[in-house]
Motif scaffolding. Sequence first.
Motif, PDB file in Angstrom:
ATOM      1  N   ASP A  20       0.858  -1.185   0.000  1.00 46.92           N
ATOM      2  CA  ASP A  20       0.000   0.000   0.000  1.00 46.92           C
ATOM      3  C   ASP A  20       0.893   1.235   0.000  1.00 46.92           C
ATOM      4  OD1 ASP A  20      -1.822   2.015   0.388  1.00 46.92           O
ATOM      5  OD2 ASP A  20      -2.912   1.013   2.001  1.00 46.92           O
ATOM      6  N   ARG A  21       1.345   1.631  -1.183  1.00 47.78           N
ATOM      7  CA  ARG A  21       2.308   2.718  -1.318  1.00 47.78           C
ATOM      8  C   ARG A  21       1.777   4.023  -0.753  1.00 47.78           C
ATOM      9  NH1 ARG A  21       4.604   7.032  -3.073  1.00 47.78           N
ATOM     10  NH2 ARG A  21       2.503   7.876  -3.254  1.00 47.78           N
ATOM     11  N   ASP A  22       0.550   4.389  -1.116  1.00 42.57           N
ATOM     12  CA  ASP A  22       0.016   5.689  -0.724  1.00 42.57           C
ATOM     13  C   ASP A  22      -0.100   5.820   0.788  1.00 42.57           C
ATOM     14  OD1 ASP A  22      -0.090   6.194  -3.403  1.00 42.57           O
ATOM     15  OD2 ASP A  22      -2.267   6.010  -3.585  1.00 42.57           O
ATOM     16  N   THR A  23      -0.565   4.763   1.447  1.00 44.17           N
ATOM     17  CA  THR A  23      -0.692   4.815   2.907  1.00 44.17           C
ATOM     18  C   THR A  23       0.675   4.875   3.574  1.00 44.17           C
ATOM     19  OG1 THR A  23      -2.793   3.623   2.853  1.00 44.17           O
ATOM     20  CG2 THR A  23      -1.584   3.604   4.929  1.00 44.17           C
ATOM     21  N   ALA A  24       1.623   4.090   3.067  1.00 39.54           N
ATOM     22  CA  ALA A  24       2.980   4.124   3.619  1.00 39.54           C
ATOM     23  C   ALA A  24       3.573   5.520   3.485  1.00 39.54           C
ATOM     24  CB  ALA A  24       3.862   3.104   2.912  1.00 39.54           C
ATOM     25  N   ALA A  25       3.376   6.151   2.339  1.00 35.78           N
ATOM     26  CA  ALA A  25       3.900   7.498   2.135  1.00 35.78           C
ATOM     27  C   ALA A  25       3.226   8.499   3.070  1.00 35.78           C
ATOM     28  CB  ALA A  25       3.704   7.921   0.681  1.00 35.78           C
ATOM     29  N   ASP A  26       1.935   8.334   3.309  1.00 28.59           N
ATOM     30  CA  ASP A  26       1.235   9.236   4.217  1.00 28.59           C
ATOM     31  C   ASP A  26       1.790   9.134   5.637  1.00 28.59           C
ATOM     32  OD1 ASP A  26      -0.968  11.137   4.727  1.00 28.59           O
ATOM     33  OD2 ASP A  26      -1.746   9.523   5.978  1.00 28.59           O
ATOM     34  N   TYR A  27       2.077   7.917   6.082  1.00 24.35           N
ATOM     35  CA  TYR A  27       2.677   7.752   7.417  1.00 24.35           C
ATOM     36  C   TYR A  27       4.055   8.423   7.473  1.00 24.35           C
ATOM     37  CZ  TYR A  27      -0.851   4.461   9.145  1.00 24.35           C
ATOM     38  OH  TYR A  27      -2.016   3.884   9.587  1.00 24.35           O
ATOM     39  N   LEU A  28       4.826   8.316   6.393  1.00 24.22           N
ATOM     40  CA  LEU A  28       6.139   8.968   6.389  1.00 24.22           C
ATOM     41  C   LEU A  28       6.007  10.485   6.422  1.00 24.22           C
ATOM     42  CD1 LEU A  28       8.510   6.964   4.019  1.00 24.22           C
ATOM     43  CD2 LEU A  28       8.232   6.804   6.490  1.00 24.22           C
ATOM     44  N   ARG A  29       4.992  11.028   5.764  1.00 18.57           N
ATOM     45  CA  ARG A  29       4.778  12.475   5.832  1.00 18.57           C
ATOM     46  C   ARG A  29       4.430  12.905   7.261  1.00 18.57           C
ATOM     47  NH1 ARG A  29       3.215  11.869   0.347  1.00 18.57           N
ATOM     48  NH2 ARG A  29       1.192  10.978   0.884  1.00 18.57           N
ATOM     49  N   GLN A  30       3.618  12.086   7.939  1.00 15.31           N
ATOM     50  CA  GLN A  30       3.303  12.395   9.332  1.00 15.31           C
ATOM     51  C   GLN A  30       4.556  12.296  10.195  1.00 15.31           C
ATOM     52  OE1 GLN A  30      -0.338  10.502  10.956  1.00 15.31           O
ATOM     53  NE2 GLN A  30      -0.743   9.808   8.855  1.00 15.31           N
ATOM     54  N   LEU A  31       5.385  11.308   9.926  1.00 20.77           N
ATOM     55  CA  LEU A  31       6.632  11.154  10.673  1.00 20.77           C
ATOM     56  C   LEU A  31       7.539  12.359  10.461  1.00 20.77           C
ATOM     57  CD1 LEU A  31       8.330   9.081  12.388  1.00 20.77           C
ATOM     58  CD2 LEU A  31       9.342   8.365  10.222  1.00 20.77           C
ATOM     59  N   ASP A  32       7.613  12.826   9.225  1.00 22.61           N
ATOM     60  CA  ASP A  32       8.421  14.005   8.921  1.00 22.61           C
ATOM     61  C   ASP A  32       7.900  15.222   9.680  1.00 22.61           C
ATOM     62  OD1 ASP A  32      10.311  15.641   7.239  1.00 22.61           O
ATOM     63  OD2 ASP A  32       8.411  16.469   6.532  1.00 22.61           O
ATOM     64  N   GLY A  33       6.593  15.369   9.739  1.00 19.62           N
ATOM     65  CA  GLY A  33       6.028  16.510  10.462  1.00 19.62           C
ATOM     66  C   GLY A  33       6.281  16.434  11.949  1.00 19.62           C
ATOM     67  N   ALA A  34       6.229  15.225  12.517  1.00 21.55           N
ATOM     68  CA  ALA A  34       6.465  15.054  13.953  1.00 21.55           C
ATOM     69  C   ALA A  34       7.941  15.192  14.302  1.00 21.55           C
ATOM     70  CB  ALA A  34       5.943  13.695  14.416  1.00 21.55           C
ATOM     71  N   ALA A  35       8.808  14.777  13.367  1.00 25.86           N
ATOM     72  CA  ALA A  35      10.269  14.873  13.543  1.00 25.86           C
ATOM     73  C   ALA A  35      10.741  14.342  14.886  1.00 25.86           C
ATOM     74  CB  ALA A  35      10.730  16.320  13.357  1.00 25.86           C
ATOM     75  N   PRO A  36      10.416  13.071  15.233  1.00 25.62           N
ATOM     76  CA  PRO A  36      10.898  12.514  16.496  1.00 25.62           C
ATOM     77  C   PRO A  36      12.412  12.302  16.453  1.00 25.62           C
ATOM     78  CG  PRO A  36       9.924  10.798  15.164  1.00 25.62           C
ATOM     79  CD  PRO A  36       9.665  12.085  14.432  1.00 25.62           C
ATOM     80  N   PRO A  37      13.060  12.156  17.593  1.00 25.55           N
ATOM     81  CA  PRO A  37      14.520  11.952  17.631  1.00 25.55           C
ATOM     82  C   PRO A  37      14.880  10.506  17.251  1.00 25.55           C
ATOM     83  CG  PRO A  37      13.653  11.920  19.856  1.00 25.55           C
ATOM     84  CD  PRO A  37      12.486  12.260  18.971  1.00 25.55           C
ATOM     85  N   LEU A  38      14.903  10.216  15.978  1.00 23.76           N
ATOM     86  CA  LEU A  38      15.136   8.852  15.510  1.00 23.76           C
ATOM     87  C   LEU A  38      16.620   8.480  15.442  1.00 23.76           C
ATOM     88  CD1 LEU A  38      12.560   8.495  12.583  1.00 23.76           C
ATOM     89  CD2 LEU A  38      12.318   7.758  14.952  1.00 23.76           C
ATOM     90  N   GLY A  39      17.494   9.454  15.547  1.00 27.01           N
ATOM     91  CA  GLY A  39      18.920   9.137  15.442  1.00 27.01           C
ATOM     92  C   GLY A  39      19.254   8.587  14.065  1.00 27.01           C
ATOM     93  N   GLU A  40      20.084   7.548  14.030  1.00 32.41           N
ATOM     94  CA  GLU A  40      20.522   6.979  12.759  1.00 32.41           C
ATOM     95  C   GLU A  40      19.392   6.291  12.001  1.00 32.41           C
ATOM     96  OE1 GLU A  40      23.922   4.510  13.207  1.00 32.41           O
ATOM     97  OE2 GLU A  40      25.137   6.071  14.157  1.00 32.41           O
ATOM     98  N   THR A  41      18.252   6.084  12.642  1.00 33.95           N
ATOM     99  CA  THR A  41      17.104   5.475  11.963  1.00 33.95           C
ATOM    100  C   THR A  41      16.617   6.356  10.826  1.00 33.95           C
ATOM    101  OG1 THR A  41      16.468   4.348  14.009  1.00 33.95           O
ATOM    102  CG2 THR A  41      14.785   4.524  12.314  1.00 33.95           C
ATOM    103  N   TRP A  42      16.970   7.660  10.846  1.00 30.93           N
ATOM    104  CA  TRP A  42      16.582   8.516   9.732  1.00 30.93           C
ATOM    105  C   TRP A  42      17.159   8.008   8.417  1.00 30.93           C
ATOM    106  CZ3 TRP A  42      12.557  11.329   9.770  1.00 30.93           C
ATOM    107  CH2 TRP A  42      12.137  12.003  10.921  1.00 30.93           C
ATOM    108  N   SER A  43      18.281   7.311   8.471  1.00 30.18           N
ATOM    109  CA  SER A  43      18.847   6.739   7.245  1.00 30.18           C
ATOM    110  C   SER A  43      17.900   5.686   6.657  1.00 30.18           C
ATOM    111  CB  SER A  43      20.217   6.111   7.542  1.00 30.18           C
ATOM    112  OG  SER A  43      20.746   5.496   6.394  1.00 30.18           O
ATOM    113  N   ALA A  44      17.323   4.852   7.529  1.00 25.91           N
ATOM    114  CA  ALA A  44      16.358   3.848   7.069  1.00 25.91           C
ATOM    115  C   ALA A  44      15.091   4.514   6.542  1.00 25.91           C
ATOM    116  CB  ALA A  44      16.021   2.890   8.206  1.00 25.91           C
TER     117      ALA A  44
END
Length: 488
Positions: A20-44
Motif C-alpha cells: 500500500d504505497r500511498d498509505t505508507a507514504a502518508d505515514y512517512l509524511r506524518q513522521l516528517d512533520g512530527a520529527a521525532p529523535p530517531l537518530g541513525e534510523t533517519w537513514s532507514a
Amino acid sequence: MTTAETPLLRDALAAFQNRDRDTAADYLRQLDGAAPPLGETWSAVSRLAITLGEASLAIKAADRNLALAPDNVERRLGRDALLAHLGRLDAALKDAEALAAAHPRDARILHFLGVCQAQSGQDEKAAETFRAALALMSNPAAACWTWLALTDLRGVKITPDELSALRAMSENPGLLAHSLGTLLYALGAVLDRAGDTDAAFAAYAHGAAAIASQSPYPREAHSAMTRSVIETFTPAFLATLAPSRVDSTRPIFVLGAPRSGTTLVEQILASHADVSGGAEINLFRTAAMALPDFRPESLTAAQGALGADVWTRIGQSYLHLLDERFGPEGRVVDKTLNHSLFVGAIKHALPQARFVWLSRDPGDNAWSCFSTRFNQGVEWSWSLTDIAARLADEERLRRHWTAIFPDAILTVPYEALVDQPETWIDRIQRHVGLTPDPTAIDFHRTQRPVQTASAGQVRQPLYKSSVSSSQRYARQLAPFFEAYRALI
C-alpha cells in the motif's frame, strides 16, 4: 529509538509490506512533520522514502541523518549519491568537490566526484579525477569500477602504461567474478577503440562469462511472460478493466532495448523548453505497487480486490511521483527499462500517454549491448544467445502493442533518425504533442545530467558511425545472428 517505539514508522513499514504505497507514504509524511529523535534510523527512513518514490521526504530524512554527524564522510557521500540519483547533480557535484578538497586521498570520494563530473559532461576533469583515484587504489576489486568509468570516457585516450596496468590487474588470479568481468570490459573498450577486434572480443567474452556465472538470466521465464502478454493482452481484455479517469499528457514514454537510441531521443526531447529528461526513473512500478505483477490474470484479480478506481489511483500516484522528482511544471520523459512488458497497464492507467519506440538494426544493437558493462538489471547482455532471445522478445512486444495502440506509439528507426534528423525530430515532437522546436537539432548542447552508458554520445552532434558498427565483429556475432533468426 527502535521501530517498535516509533508507531508512525512501524505503520509505514507495515503498509509498505502490504503493497500500500500511498498509505505508507502518508505515514512517512506524518513522521516528517512530527520529527521525532530517531537518530541513525533517519537513514532507514530515507531509504524507505526513496523506495516509495517520495523524493522530498527521502532528502529531508537524509539531511536529518547527516545533521547528527555533519563531518561523517559516509553520510555525506550517501546523501550526495541520493541527490545525484534524483537528478540534483549540481548540488551533489558541489559537495563532492568540497569533500575531495577536504579529503584529497580518499579514493571513494574521488571516484564519486569523477562520476558526477562525467555525468555533467566534464570528461577531461573526470579523467583527471579518476586517475587520481586509481593512484590511491591497490585493490583490484576496489579499482575495477573506476577503471571502467575512465575507459567509458569516449574522448579520453588511455596511455600505454595505463593499458599495461589494466592488463596486469585483469590477470590477478584472486579476483571475484564481478570484479574480473568489470576489468575485462574496461580492457575490451580500450582494445576495441585501438582496432584490435580479436583481442577486444576475447576480453568482452571472458568478462561476460565471468559475470554471467554469478548473474544468470531467466531467459525462458521472460519469453514465457512475453508470450502470455501477447496472447492475453488484447483489446477485448483491456475492455474488461475499469477505466482510468486520469487525463494528463505529462509523461512521454520512450521504449526500446538498451543501446537502441533511447537516450538519444530523450536528449532530443529534453532539448525542448517544455520537457525534462527523467531517464530510467522506474516510477510506474512504484505507483503500481499494489499490483502483485503485471500478468493479465493478476490485473483482473487486483481490480476485484482493490476496487474499480484502482487504475485512476495508480495514474494519480504516478503523476504525484513525477511532481516529487521534477516539480509540477512541464512534460517528463520516462525511459525506464523493461516497460515494454507493461505498455498495456501504463496505457490503461494513463490513457493519454504517448510512446516513442526505438528500433535499431539487431546486429548493431546486440553488439552494443554485449560490449557494455551494465551495472544491474540487464543480465541478458552477458550472452549472445540471451541477447538474441531478449531482442526477439522486444520486437514481438513492439509489434503487439503497436497493433493495439497504433495512434499512441511511434516507432523510430535509429538509422533513419541519424540519416534524416530534421524530419524525424519534427515527427517525434509532433507525435508527443509538442510544438516543434527546430533548435532541437542542437540537442548535444543541452546541459543536463546523463546517467546512462550513452552519456558521451548524446553530447555530440548526430553521427552515423554507429550504423553497421557490428560488421567488424560479424564473425564473432554468428551465434547471435543464428539464434535471432530462429526466434523472430
